[in-house]
Design a protein around this motif. Structure first.
Motif, PDB file in Angstrom:
ATOM      1  N   LEU A   4      49.056  29.473  41.487  1.00 48.20           N
ATOM      2  CA  LEU A   4      50.255  30.433  40.665  1.00 48.20           C
ATOM      3  C   LEU A   4      49.554  31.341  40.086  1.00 48.20           C
ATOM      4  O   LEU A   4      50.836  31.773  39.958  1.00 48.20           O
ATOM      5  CB  LEU A   4      49.826  28.660  39.199  1.00 48.20           C
ATOM      6  CG  LEU A   4      51.276  28.852  38.689  1.00 48.20           C
ATOM      7  CD1 LEU A   4      52.404  29.011  39.303  1.00 48.20           C
ATOM      8  CD2 LEU A   4      51.171  27.710  37.936  1.00 48.20           C
ATOM      9  N   ARG A   5      47.971  31.341  39.205  1.00 48.32           N
ATOM     10  CA  ARG A   5      47.821  32.714  38.596  1.00 48.32           C
ATOM     11  C   ARG A   5      47.898  33.651  39.674  1.00 48.32           C
ATOM     12  O   ARG A   5      48.119  34.945  39.530  1.00 48.32           O
ATOM     13  CB  ARG A   5      46.766  32.482  38.131  1.00 48.32           C
ATOM     14  CG  ARG A   5      45.736  33.752  37.459  1.00 48.32           C
ATOM     15  CD  ARG A   5      45.773  33.629  36.403  1.00 48.32           C
ATOM     16  NE  ARG A   5      45.468  34.792  35.757  1.00 48.32           N
ATOM     17  CZ  ARG A   5      44.312  35.418  35.196  1.00 48.32           C
ATOM     18  NH1 ARG A   5      42.948  35.112  36.286  1.00 48.32           N
ATOM     19  NH2 ARG A   5      44.358  36.554  34.618  1.00 48.32           N
ATOM     20  N   ALA A   6      47.909  33.466  40.837  1.00 43.16           N
ATOM     21  CA  ALA A   6      47.166  34.732  41.971  1.00 43.16           C
ATOM     22  C   ALA A   6      49.066  35.134  42.296  1.00 43.16           C
ATOM     23  O   ALA A   6      49.426  35.930  42.630  1.00 43.16           O
ATOM     24  CB  ALA A   6      46.835  34.190  43.315  1.00 43.16           C
ATOM     25  N   HIS A   7      50.156  33.813  42.424  1.00 40.32           N
ATOM     26  CA  HIS A   7      51.271  34.060  42.082  1.00 40.32           C
ATOM     27  C   HIS A   7      51.860  34.734  41.303  1.00 40.32           C
ATOM     28  O   HIS A   7      52.492  36.320  41.492  1.00 40.32           O
ATOM     29  CB  HIS A   7      51.899  33.119  42.501  1.00 40.32           C
ATOM     30  CG  HIS A   7      53.284  33.048  43.018  1.00 40.32           C
ATOM     31  ND1 HIS A   7      53.911  33.605  43.574  1.00 40.32           N
ATOM     32  CD2 HIS A   7      54.514  33.481  42.633  1.00 40.32           C
ATOM     33  CE1 HIS A   7      55.056  33.579  44.080  1.00 40.32           C
ATOM     34  NE2 HIS A   7      55.716  33.259  42.646  1.00 40.32           N
ATOM     35  N   ARG A   8      51.301  34.733  40.426  1.00 37.82           N
ATOM     36  CA  ARG A   8      52.299  35.380  38.719  1.00 37.82           C
ATOM     37  C   ARG A   8      51.555  36.683  38.710  1.00 37.82           C
ATOM     38  O   ARG A   8      52.286  37.405  38.842  1.00 37.82           O
ATOM     39  CB  ARG A   8      51.947  34.916  37.830  1.00 37.82           C
ATOM     40  CG  ARG A   8      52.559  33.438  37.054  1.00 37.82           C
ATOM     41  CD  ARG A   8      52.382  33.398  35.532  1.00 37.82           C
ATOM     42  NE  ARG A   8      50.667  33.181  35.306  1.00 37.82           N
ATOM     43  CZ  ARG A   8      50.280  31.929  35.645  1.00 37.82           C
ATOM     44  NH1 ARG A   8      50.765  30.621  35.400  1.00 37.82           N
ATOM     45  NH2 ARG A   8      49.006  32.402  34.022  1.00 37.82           N
ATOM     46  N   VAL A   9      50.479  36.844  39.191  1.00 38.10           N
ATOM     47  CA  VAL A   9      49.740  38.990  39.381  1.00 38.10           C
ATOM     48  C   VAL A   9      50.566  38.980  40.100  1.00 38.10           C
ATOM     49  O   VAL A   9      50.972  40.417  40.462  1.00 38.10           O
ATOM     50  CB  VAL A   9      48.828  37.806  39.608  1.00 38.10           C
ATOM     51  CG1 VAL A   9      47.690  39.301  39.552  1.00 38.10           C
ATOM     52  CG2 VAL A   9      47.734  37.641  38.603  1.00 38.10           C
ATOM     53  N   THR A  41      45.095  37.526  46.485  1.00 36.97           N
ATOM     54  CA  THR A  41      44.139  36.484  46.763  1.00 36.97           C
ATOM     55  C   THR A  41      43.481  35.481  45.873  1.00 36.97           C
ATOM     56  O   THR A  41      43.524  36.193  44.453  1.00 36.97           O
ATOM     57  CB  THR A  41      42.526  36.653  47.159  1.00 36.97           C
ATOM     58  OG1 THR A  41      42.137  37.768  46.001  1.00 36.97           O
ATOM     59  CG2 THR A  41      42.107  37.069  48.709  1.00 36.97           C
ATOM     60  N   GLY A  42      43.178  34.342  46.086  1.00 36.37           N
ATOM     61  CA  GLY A  42      42.891  33.057  44.546  1.00 36.37           C
ATOM     62  C   GLY A  42      42.418  33.352  43.987  1.00 36.37           C
ATOM     63  O   GLY A  42      42.697  33.049  43.033  1.00 36.37           O
ATOM     64  N   ILE A  82      49.007  45.961  34.052  1.00 32.81           N
ATOM     65  CA  ILE A  82      48.391  44.175  34.573  1.00 32.81           C
ATOM     66  C   ILE A  82      47.387  44.188  33.238  1.00 32.81           C
ATOM     67  O   ILE A  82      46.833  44.633  33.636  1.00 32.81           O
ATOM     68  CB  ILE A  82      48.663  43.791  35.425  1.00 32.81           C
ATOM     69  CG1 ILE A  82      49.741  44.317  36.407  1.00 32.81           C
ATOM     70  CG2 ILE A  82      47.876  42.471  35.765  1.00 32.81           C
ATOM     71  CD1 ILE A  82      50.063  43.896  37.648  1.00 32.81           C
ATOM     72  N   ARG A  83      47.358  42.784  32.241  1.00 33.61           N
ATOM     73  CA  ARG A  83      46.115  42.753  31.587  1.00 33.61           C
ATOM     74  C   ARG A  83      44.430  41.798  32.415  1.00 33.61           C
ATOM     75  O   ARG A  83      45.143  40.782  32.287  1.00 33.61           O
ATOM     76  CB  ARG A  83      45.886  41.790  30.115  1.00 33.61           C
ATOM     77  CG  ARG A  83      46.846  42.865  29.391  1.00 33.61           C
ATOM     78  CD  ARG A  83      45.752  43.439  28.403  1.00 33.61           C
ATOM     79  NE  ARG A  83      46.234  45.033  27.802  1.00 33.61           N
ATOM     80  CZ  ARG A  83      46.267  46.298  28.443  1.00 33.61           C
ATOM     81  NH1 ARG A  83      45.782  46.367  29.209  1.00 33.61           N
ATOM     82  NH2 ARG A  83      46.691  46.935  27.231  1.00 33.61           N
ATOM     83  N   LEU A  84      44.257  42.650  33.357  1.00 33.34           N
ATOM     84  CA  LEU A  84      43.266  41.834  34.424  1.00 33.34           C
ATOM     85  C   LEU A  84      41.830  42.071  34.040  1.00 33.34           C
ATOM     86  O   LEU A  84      41.940  43.257  33.546  1.00 33.34           O
ATOM     87  CB  LEU A  84      43.393  41.494  35.282  1.00 33.34           C
ATOM     88  CG  LEU A  84      44.736  41.250  36.115  1.00 33.34           C
ATOM     89  CD1 LEU A  84      44.779  42.094  37.499  1.00 33.34           C
ATOM     90  CD2 LEU A  84      44.698  40.279  35.753  1.00 33.34           C
ATOM     91  N   ARG A  85      40.845  41.094  33.752  1.00 31.87           N
ATOM     92  CA  ARG A  85      39.711  41.426  33.979  1.00 31.87           C
ATOM     93  C   ARG A  85      39.215  42.460  34.759  1.00 31.87           C
ATOM     94  O   ARG A  85      38.086  43.673  34.541  1.00 31.87           O
ATOM     95  CB  ARG A  85      38.523  40.675  34.161  1.00 31.87           C
ATOM     96  CG  ARG A  85      37.835  40.384  32.848  1.00 31.87           C
ATOM     97  CD  ARG A  85      36.990  39.438  32.301  1.00 31.87           C
ATOM     98  NE  ARG A  85      37.673  37.561  32.569  1.00 31.87           N
ATOM     99  CZ  ARG A  85      37.276  36.557  33.041  1.00 31.87           C
ATOM    100  NH1 ARG A  85      36.504  36.499  33.936  1.00 31.87           N
ATOM    101  NH2 ARG A  85      38.421  35.893  32.088  1.00 31.87           N
ATOM    102  N   LYS A  86      39.198  41.860  36.487  1.00 31.91           N
ATOM    103  CA  LYS A  86      39.107  43.183  37.284  1.00 31.91           C
ATOM    104  C   LYS A  86      39.710  43.506  37.983  1.00 31.91           C
ATOM    105  O   LYS A  86      41.488  42.470  38.487  1.00 31.91           O
ATOM    106  CB  LYS A  86      38.387  42.542  38.248  1.00 31.91           C
ATOM    107  CG  LYS A  86      37.565  43.709  39.044  1.00 31.91           C
ATOM    108  CD  LYS A  86      36.645  43.196  40.134  1.00 31.91           C
ATOM    109  CE  LYS A  86      35.871  44.418  40.851  1.00 31.91           C
ATOM    110  NZ  LYS A  86      36.548  44.154  42.480  1.00 31.91           N
TER     111      LYS A  86
END
Length: 113
Positions: A4-9, A41-42, A82-86
């Motif tokens: 779900l998170r991968a889809h949102r990203v 990817t997941g 987009i706020r992501l760690r990496k």
């Protein structure tokens, strides 16, 4: 949950990429590009970006070359938006589905005539 998170990203990236490609990329090789889909990817480490390019085979290859050269810039833009760690590693690929659909459509029209 990770899916779900991968889809949102992926959806967020698709939106931002449309903006980045139309407004920020100044490379003359990059033609009229449409981002048709993004698969992340997941683990959010890699993103495959499916594009559709208006033009002939040479224009498509030139666009792919231009996008490859701008990969670092595009990635840093995505990272800022987009706020992501990496930020995921990005790869561009042609979306063949659109072309295949158009080809099938033309064949069907030719058969009807």
């Amino acid at each position: 949950m990770a899916e779900l998170r991968a889809h949102r990203v992926a959806e967020q990236m698709k939106k931002e990429l449309g903006e980045i490609l139309t407004r920020k990329i100044k490379d003359p090789r990059v033609g009229f590009v449409t981002v048709t889909d993004v698969e992340v990817t997941g683990d959010l480490q890699q993103a495959k970006i499916f594009i559709s390019v208006l033009g002939d085979e040479k224009e498509k290859q030139d666009t792919l070359l231009g996008l490859s050269k701008a990969k670092g810039f595009i990635r840093s833009e995505i990272g800022q938006r987009i706020r992501l760690r990496k930020t995921p590693e990005i790869y561009f690929e042609f979306d063949e589905a659109l072309e295949r659909g158009n080809r099938i459509d033309k064949i069907l029209r030719d058969l009807n005539e």
